[in-house]
Design a protein around this motif. Structure first.
Motif, PDB file in Angstrom:
ATOM      1  N   ILE A   1      67.989  17.892  40.088  1.00 13.83           N
ATOM      2  CA  ILE A   1      66.872  19.164  39.783  1.00 13.83           C
ATOM      3  C   ILE A   1      67.471  20.369  38.934  1.00 13.83           C
ATOM      4  O   ILE A   1      67.029  20.508  37.852  1.00 13.83           O
ATOM      5  CB  ILE A   1      66.240  19.421  40.927  1.00 13.83           C
ATOM      6  CG1 ILE A   1      65.154  18.387  41.273  1.00 13.83           C
ATOM      7  CG2 ILE A   1      65.291  20.968  40.680  1.00 13.83           C
ATOM      8  CD1 ILE A   1      64.382  18.706  42.524  1.00 13.83           C
ATOM      9  N   PRO A   2      68.559  21.004  39.447  1.00 12.51           N
ATOM     10  CA  PRO A   2      69.026  22.158  38.886  1.00 12.51           C
ATOM     11  C   PRO A   2      69.524  21.405  37.209  1.00 12.51           C
ATOM     12  O   PRO A   2      69.324  22.432  36.467  1.00 12.51           O
ATOM     13  CB  PRO A   2      70.304  22.542  39.524  1.00 12.51           C
ATOM     14  CG  PRO A   2      69.830  22.083  40.831  1.00 12.51           C
ATOM     15  CD  PRO A   2      69.299  20.636  40.762  1.00 12.51           C
ATOM     16  N   LEU A   3      70.381  20.441  37.340  1.00 10.21           N
ATOM     17  CA  LEU A   3      70.801  19.884  36.111  1.00 10.21           C
ATOM     18  C   LEU A   3      69.638  19.483  34.992  1.00 10.21           C
ATOM     19  O   LEU A   3      69.885  19.703  33.727  1.00 10.21           O
ATOM     20  CB  LEU A   3      71.656  18.712  36.156  1.00 10.21           C
ATOM     21  CG  LEU A   3      73.052  18.845  36.875  1.00 10.21           C
ATOM     22  CD1 LEU A   3      73.728  17.757  37.091  1.00 10.21           C
ATOM     23  CD2 LEU A   3      73.643  19.898  36.218  1.00 10.21           C
ATOM     24  N   GLN A   4      68.487  19.004  35.501  1.00 10.63           N
ATOM     25  CA  GLN A   4      67.329  18.624  34.914  1.00 10.63           C
ATOM     26  C   GLN A   4      67.019  19.930  34.259  1.00 10.63           C
ATOM     27  O   GLN A   4      66.441  19.979  32.890  1.00 10.63           O
ATOM     28  CB  GLN A   4      66.375  18.062  35.584  1.00 10.63           C
ATOM     29  CG  GLN A   4      66.762  16.515  36.040  1.00 10.63           C
ATOM     30  CD  GLN A   4      65.649  15.981  37.193  1.00 10.63           C
ATOM     31  OE1 GLN A   4      64.724  16.631  37.454  1.00 10.63           O
ATOM     32  NE2 GLN A   4      65.616  14.678  36.872  1.00 10.63           N
ATOM     33  N   HIS A   5      66.624  20.935  34.764  1.00 13.17           N
ATOM     34  CA  HIS A   5      66.280  22.070  34.173  1.00 13.17           C
ATOM     35  C   HIS A   5      67.138  22.910  33.028  1.00 13.17           C
ATOM     36  O   HIS A   5      66.696  22.973  31.814  1.00 13.17           O
ATOM     37  CB  HIS A   5      66.137  23.426  35.243  1.00 13.17           C
ATOM     38  CG  HIS A   5      64.978  23.145  36.384  1.00 13.17           C
ATOM     39  ND1 HIS A   5      63.760  23.338  35.680  1.00 13.17           N
ATOM     40  CD2 HIS A   5      64.999  22.752  37.390  1.00 13.17           C
ATOM     41  CE1 HIS A   5      62.829  23.244  36.878  1.00 13.17           C
ATOM     42  NE2 HIS A   5      63.587  22.723  37.894  1.00 13.17           N
ATOM     43  N   LEU A   6      68.390  22.572  33.356  1.00 10.22           N
ATOM     44  CA  LEU A   6      69.288  23.102  32.111  1.00 10.22           C
ATOM     45  C   LEU A   6      69.350  21.885  31.137  1.00 10.22           C
ATOM     46  O   LEU A   6      69.267  22.622  29.697  1.00 10.22           O
ATOM     47  CB  LEU A   6      70.709  22.881  32.717  1.00 10.22           C
ATOM     48  CG  LEU A   6      71.856  23.227  31.578  1.00 10.22           C
ATOM     49  CD1 LEU A   6      71.696  24.614  31.060  1.00 10.22           C
ATOM     50  CD2 LEU A   6      73.285  23.201  32.328  1.00 10.22           C
ATOM     51  N   VAL A   7      69.365  20.732  31.317  1.00  9.15           N
ATOM     52  CA  VAL A   7      69.191  19.526  30.065  1.00  9.15           C
ATOM     53  C   VAL A   7      68.006  19.907  29.474  1.00  9.15           C
ATOM     54  O   VAL A   7      67.846  19.860  28.144  1.00  9.15           O
ATOM     55  CB  VAL A   7      69.456  18.525  30.887  1.00  9.15           C
ATOM     56  CG1 VAL A   7      68.891  17.310  29.808  1.00  9.15           C
ATOM     57  CG2 VAL A   7      70.621  18.344  31.246  1.00  9.15           C
ATOM     58  N   SER A   8      66.724  20.154  30.268  1.00  6.99           N
ATOM     59  CA  SER A   8      65.526  20.221  29.376  1.00  6.99           C
ATOM     60  C   SER A   8      65.638  21.679  28.657  1.00  6.99           C
ATOM     61  O   SER A   8      65.042  21.587  27.496  1.00  6.99           O
ATOM     62  CB  SER A   8      64.515  20.281  30.604  1.00  6.99           C
ATOM     63  OG  SER A   8      63.099  20.833  29.980  1.00  6.99           O
ATOM     64  N   PHE A   9      66.285  22.650  29.143  1.00  7.01           N
ATOM     65  CA  PHE A   9      66.412  23.779  28.092  1.00  7.01           C
ATOM     66  C   PHE A   9      67.029  23.566  26.863  1.00  7.01           C
ATOM     67  O   PHE A   9      66.672  23.760  25.769  1.00  7.01           O
ATOM     68  CB  PHE A   9      66.830  25.057  29.181  1.00  7.01           C
ATOM     69  CG  PHE A   9      67.182  26.074  28.292  1.00  7.01           C
ATOM     70  CD1 PHE A   9      66.148  26.965  27.874  1.00  7.01           C
ATOM     71  CD2 PHE A   9      68.380  26.499  27.878  1.00  7.01           C
ATOM     72  CE1 PHE A   9      66.413  28.149  27.082  1.00  7.01           C
ATOM     73  CE2 PHE A   9      68.801  27.806  27.324  1.00  7.01           C
ATOM     74  CZ  PHE A   9      67.573  28.471  26.702  1.00  7.01           C
ATOM     75  N   LEU A  10      68.176  22.764  27.354  1.00  8.10           N
ATOM     76  CA  LEU A  10      68.957  22.517  26.001  1.00  8.10           C
ATOM     77  C   LEU A  10      68.398  21.492  24.992  1.00  8.10           C
ATOM     78  O   LEU A  10      68.294  21.848  23.580  1.00  8.10           O
ATOM     79  CB  LEU A  10      70.349  21.804  26.536  1.00  8.10           C
ATOM     80  CG  LEU A  10      71.295  22.673  27.001  1.00  8.10           C
ATOM     81  CD1 LEU A  10      72.525  22.027  27.551  1.00  8.10           C
ATOM     82  CD2 LEU A  10      71.440  23.906  26.314  1.00  8.10           C
ATOM     83  N   LEU A  11      67.499  20.554  25.415  1.00 10.38           N
ATOM     84  CA  LEU A  11      66.731  19.752  24.472  1.00 10.38           C
ATOM     85  C   LEU A  11      65.636  20.525  23.977  1.00 10.38           C
ATOM     86  O   LEU A  11      65.539  20.123  22.482  1.00 10.38           O
ATOM     87  CB  LEU A  11      66.185  18.548  25.446  1.00 10.38           C
ATOM     88  CG  LEU A  11      67.231  17.603  26.056  1.00 10.38           C
ATOM     89  CD1 LEU A  11      66.547  16.420  26.766  1.00 10.38           C
ATOM     90  CD2 LEU A  11      68.031  17.012  24.901  1.00 10.38           C
ATOM     91  N   ASN A  12      65.037  21.378  24.557  1.00 10.71           N
ATOM     92  CA  ASN A  12      63.932  22.206  23.655  1.00 10.71           C
ATOM     93  C   ASN A  12      64.543  22.922  22.668  1.00 10.71           C
ATOM     94  O   ASN A  12      64.203  23.195  21.693  1.00 10.71           O
ATOM     95  CB  ASN A  12      63.489  23.161  24.776  1.00 10.71           C
ATOM     96  CG  ASN A  12      62.291  22.399  25.711  1.00 10.71           C
ATOM     97  OD1 ASN A  12      61.851  21.058  25.254  1.00 10.71           O
ATOM     98  ND2 ASN A  12      62.014  22.860  26.822  1.00 10.71           N
ATOM     99  N   LEU A  13      65.955  23.548  22.989  1.00  9.93           N
ATOM    100  CA  LEU A  13      66.466  24.218  21.817  1.00  9.93           C
ATOM    101  C   LEU A  13      66.771  23.366  20.542  1.00  9.93           C
ATOM    102  O   LEU A  13      66.273  23.870  19.377  1.00  9.93           O
ATOM    103  CB  LEU A  13      67.789  24.930  22.312  1.00  9.93           C
ATOM    104  CG  LEU A  13      67.674  25.997  23.376  1.00  9.93           C
ATOM    105  CD1 LEU A  13      68.822  26.615  23.716  1.00  9.93           C
ATOM    106  CD2 LEU A  13      66.988  27.287  22.854  1.00  9.93           C
ATOM    107  N   VAL A  14      67.229  22.296  20.925  1.00 12.82           N
ATOM    108  CA  VAL A  14      67.560  21.210  19.670  1.00 12.82           C
ATOM    109  C   VAL A  14      66.292  20.899  18.925  1.00 12.82           C
ATOM    110  O   VAL A  14      66.192  20.687  17.676  1.00 12.82           O
ATOM    111  CB  VAL A  14      68.276  20.042  20.362  1.00 12.82           C
ATOM    112  CG1 VAL A  14      68.423  19.178  19.070  1.00 12.82           C
ATOM    113  CG2 VAL A  14      69.676  20.398  20.966  1.00 12.82           C
ATOM    114  N   SER A  15      65.210  20.478  19.744  1.00 12.16           N
ATOM    115  CA  SER A  15      63.975  20.197  19.453  1.00 12.16           C
ATOM    116  C   SER A  15      63.636  21.222  18.466  1.00 12.16           C
ATOM    117  O   SER A  15      62.840  21.113  17.382  1.00 12.16           O
ATOM    118  CB  SER A  15      62.988  19.792  20.282  1.00 12.16           C
ATOM    119  OG  SER A  15      61.642  19.452  19.828  1.00 12.16           O
TER     120      SER A  15
END
Length: 208
Positions: free
Chosen positions: A128-142
């Motif tokens: 779960i903590p990693l998912q929040h970080l990955v989601s944030f990074l993917l949003n930045l890229v998007s």
């Protein structure tokens, strides 16, 4: 049968709608003018096979939005997203394998055996903590991709129509136009309208 909807006072005079109808006729596709509003379809829970020519009173705006989408293709955004999803999927399978084979982890939660379902639950809570970080990074890229696609459409000469089209899309979706930067950076995969319009106008300001 397809239903053609055109949000215009005089849809029969809209050039773009006529182009769609001509395409249907040439290819033998049956169609009819839509008599049901999108809100009515939402209320009854039906999604018929229809083609919504959204705000088609301006052909340039439609072409500008298409140019934006072509920008994603031209700049390989789709391929990057596909590869990123595959890598994340492999990492998830690999992470689950590590959790599934960890006897110490199961024993720390009071399990003498290693049930598959329990392993899946433990893995979900672990990442779960990693998912929040990955989601944030993917949003930045998007969000960066959206700015690049807007710039691509503007480079083709569709800056003004794209600007007008984005405003109409925002009005149609009834979403917030100017949200908190930190909130939107974490929750939104697309930049707020105000930021996108500012980016589209920025080159013009530099040339003044």
């Amino acid at each position: 049968m397809y239903e053609v909807e055109c949000q215009s006072i005089e849809p029969e005079r809209i050039k773009f709608k006529g182009m769609i109808e001509e395409y249907f006729k040439e290819n033998g596709i049956e169609y009819s003018d839509s008599v049901i509003s999108k809100f009515a379809n939402f209320r009854v829970g039906k999604l018929p096979s229809w083609l919504c020519v959204w705000m088609c009173k301006n052909d340039e705006e439609v072409v500008a939005v298409i140019a934006h989408e072509l920008g994603h293709w031209k700049l390989n955004h789709t391929m990057f997203s596909f590869i990123a999803v595959q890598i994340l999927t492999l990492l998830q399978f690999g992470g689950y394998t590590l959790v599934r084979n960890s006897k110490d982890l199961f024993q720390s939660f009071g399990f003498d055996t290693q049930p598959v379902l329990i392993g899946l639950i433990l893995f979900q809570h672990t990442v779960i903590p990693l998912q929040h970080l990955v989601s944030f990074l993917l949003n930045l890229v998007s969000r960066a991709f959206e700015f690049q696609a807007d710039a691509f459409a503007k480079k083709l000469g569709y800056g003004a129509p794209l600007r007008a089209g984005l405003i109409k899309l925002q009005e149609e979706n009834l979403s917030a136009m100017n949200t908190d930067p930190w909130y939107s950076a974490y929750h939104y995969s697309h930049p707020p309208l105000v930021e996108r319009l500012a980016a589209i106008d920025e080159p013009d300001k530099k040339t003044d």
